[in-house]
Write an enzyme that holds these catalytic residues in place. Structure first.
Site, PDB file in Angstrom:
ATOM      1  N   SER A 192     -11.281-106.254 128.986  1.00 14.17           N
ATOM      2  CA  SER A 192     -11.061-105.395 130.130  1.00 14.17           C
ATOM      3  C   SER A 192     -12.155-104.406 130.669  1.00 14.17           C
ATOM      4  CB  SER A 192      -9.695-104.375 129.904  1.00 14.17           C
ATOM      5  OG  SER A 192      -9.863-103.837 128.480  1.00 14.17           O
TER       6      SER A 192
ATOM      7  N   HIS B 118      -4.975-108.684 130.990  1.00 11.12           N
ATOM      8  CA  HIS B 118      -5.581-108.387 132.167  1.00 11.12           C
ATOM      9  C   HIS B 118      -5.505-109.819 132.896  1.00 11.12           C
ATOM     10  CE1 HIS B 118      -6.614-104.278 131.430  1.00 11.12           C
ATOM     11  NE2 HIS B 118      -6.708-104.855 130.117  1.00 11.12           N
TER      12      HIS B 118
ATOM     13  N   LYS C 227       0.620-103.810 133.330  1.00 11.76           N
ATOM     14  CA  LYS C 227      -0.379-103.881 134.190  1.00 11.76           C
ATOM     15  C   LYS C 227      -0.112-104.667 135.397  1.00 11.76           C
ATOM     16  CE  LYS C 227      -3.486-103.021 130.169  1.00 11.76           C
ATOM     17  NZ  LYS C 227      -3.630-103.553 128.993  1.00 11.76           N
TER      18      LYS C 227
HETATM   19  C1  PLP Z   1      -3.343-103.005 127.597  1.00 11.84           C
HETATM   20  C2  PLP Z   1      -3.411-104.134 126.657  1.00 11.84           C
HETATM   21  C3  PLP Z   1      -2.522-104.391 125.575  1.00 11.84           C
HETATM   22  C4  PLP Z   1      -1.362-103.261 125.699  1.00 11.84           C
HETATM   23  O1  PLP Z   1      -0.505-103.417 126.603  1.00 11.84           O
HETATM   24  P1  PLP Z   1       0.658-102.403 126.337  1.00 11.84           P
HETATM   25  O2  PLP Z   1       1.948-103.222 127.148  1.00 11.84           O
HETATM   26  O3  PLP Z   1       0.280-101.191 127.319  1.00 11.84           O
HETATM   27  O4  PLP Z   1       1.034-101.787 125.153  1.00 11.84           O
HETATM   28  C5  PLP Z   1      -2.570-105.456 124.778  1.00 11.84           C
HETATM   29  N1  PLP Z   1      -3.854-106.113 125.043  1.00 11.84           N
HETATM   30  C6  PLP Z   1      -4.564-105.834 125.880  1.00 11.84           C
HETATM   31  C7  PLP Z   1      -5.947-106.909 125.773  1.00 11.84           C
HETATM   32  C8  PLP Z   1      -4.631-104.999 126.726  1.00 11.84           C
HETATM   33  O5  PLP Z   1      -5.570-104.566 127.670  1.00 11.84           O
END
Ligand code: PLP
Length: 392
Positions: free
Chosen positions: A180, A208, A239
């Site tokens: 990310s 992502h 996201k």
């Molecule tokens: C944002 C993210 C998470 C966490 O997701 P949430 O639903 O916000 O807890 C897990 N893994 C990766 C790679 C992320 O970028």
């Protein structure tokens, strides 16, 4: 000395090192323009990739779910029973991803904490990319398995480590799909080939990648056409999907063991009906049209190309994520502060989130940004970049 004085010392230490984070308060929904402390600013730092977080269709679905299912889930699913809307979401994820089954969690973090320690015991070995997300690292920390951290995307190193540990029967390779902070992709086809050669399982965290990669945002497995060859897909709905929650998708037996034994499933209540309905509505939209995904890429490509034209270093990104590389943390903080004064909200990312000397602004365009927004962002980056001597 009071018994909590150590907290003040820690906080003072953070301030001294420039690591103290002041979180901005957004008044209202997360959209492409937001109001912060009474000021309208262009939002370039959310992961709301498709602009779904305040989409009319998701809002309507969430409201209806509250009418039909209420506000809270009541208790954990294994005790209170599971609401049919969760089952529907799980069927829809599996269909969307092209897997046998799926299980929803309260967050992407929980999906990782649920899965990794459940699959891996102390006799086992797992291989994890050095830049994997903190939630993977925490999932790994909950296991007693042997850990091998391989250099970022280094397949020769991974092959060597697999060879070294080839006599351990149960092996798991874990990677982020899209990293990310840089926007680069895991070399998933090469990982899968190595996994097949050494009889290791593969887990990819596609947080992502969904809504971004693959046909209509089906994610990295679809992007590389690796259906059936990746054992575990995990991710988030917070996201691109604009809602809240996490999921794991894979074989029927994988999902069954998670339902029986995963601790975040057994000991924490399900996500709310409104969240779940939002996720289903996001899948509905994507199954109907790839327009939002194409718009996201077009916006990202335009923004990146323009910044490069003006001499900015936008790193190695292969996705709409646009890191604007600035070097030292001080420069990145100053850059972000000046952008904000010029009505652009883009947070500086520095150590420990990224390595020292690689501080940056992580700019994130969404499908909801207009051409005007894009041009305004570029203009403002150029203005501040010249002022701070980042570009000439
Ligand atoms: C944002 C993210 C998470 C966490 O997701 P949430 O639903 O916000 O807890 C897990 N893994 C990766 C790679 C992320 O970028």
């Amino acid at each position: 000395m009071g018994k909590q004085d150590f907290i003040d010392q820690t906080l003072a230490g953070l301030r001294e090192k420039g690591l103290y984070n002041t979180i901005r308060t957004i008044e209202g929904a997360n959209e492409s323009w937001v109001t912060i402390e009474g000021k309208r600013v262009l939002n370039l730092c959310s992961n709301n990739y498709l602009g779904f977080a305040n989409d009319e269709r998701l809002r309507a679905a969430a409201k209806k779910a509250i009418e039909d299912y209420g506000v809270g889930p009541g208790a954990v699913r294994s005790i209170a029973g599971t609401q049919s809307i969760h089952i529907e979401l799980e069927r829809r994820i599996a269909e969307f991803k092209g897997t046998e089954a799926a299980l929803s969690f309260q967050s992407g973090l929980y999906a990782n904490l649920a899965t990794i320690p459940l699959l891996m015991g102390k006799e086992d070995v797992l291989f994890t990319d050095e830049l994997n997300h903190a939630s993977i690292i925490d999932g790994v920390r909950l296991t007693k398995a042997q850990r091998v951290i391989f250099p970022h995307r280094d397949m020769a190193a991974l092959a060597e480590k697999l060879e070294e540990h080839k006599d351990i029967p149960k092996k798991l390779i874990i990677t982020d799909g899209v990293f990310s902070m840089d926007g680069d992709l895991a070399p998933l086809p090469a990982i899968v080939e190595l996994a097949e050669k050494f009889d290791a399982m593969v887990m990819v965290d596609d947080a992502h990648g969904e809504g971004v990669l693959g046909r209509s945002g089906r994610g990295i497995v679809d992007h590389f056409n690796l259906h059936g060859r990746v054992d575990i897909e995990g991710g988030t709905f917070s996201k691109a999907f604009g809602s809240m929650g996490g999921y794991v998708a894979g074989s029927e037996r994988l999902i069954e063991i998670l339902r029986q034994q995963a601790r975040p499933f057994l000991f924490s209540s399900a996500s709310t009906p409104a969240d779940v309905a939002g996720c289903i509505a996001a899948i509905d939209i994507l199954e109907e049209s790839d327009e939002p995904v194409r718009k996201l890429w077009a916006n990202g490509d335009y923004f990146k190309a323009k910044l490069q034209e003006f001499g900015f270093d936008t790193g190695e990104s292969e996705t709409p994520i646009t890191p604007v590389m600035l070097g030292e943390a001080d420069t990145a903080w100053a850059f972000s502060k000046r952008l904000f004064e010029e009505d652009v909200f883009a947070t500086a990312i520095a150590f420990p989130t990224v390595p020292r000397g690689k501080a940056r602004i992580r700019a994130m365009l969404s499908a909801a940004h207009t051409q005007e927004d894009l041009d305004f962002s570029v203009e403002t980056f150029v203005k501040v970049g010249r002022e701070l001597g980042v570009i000439s």
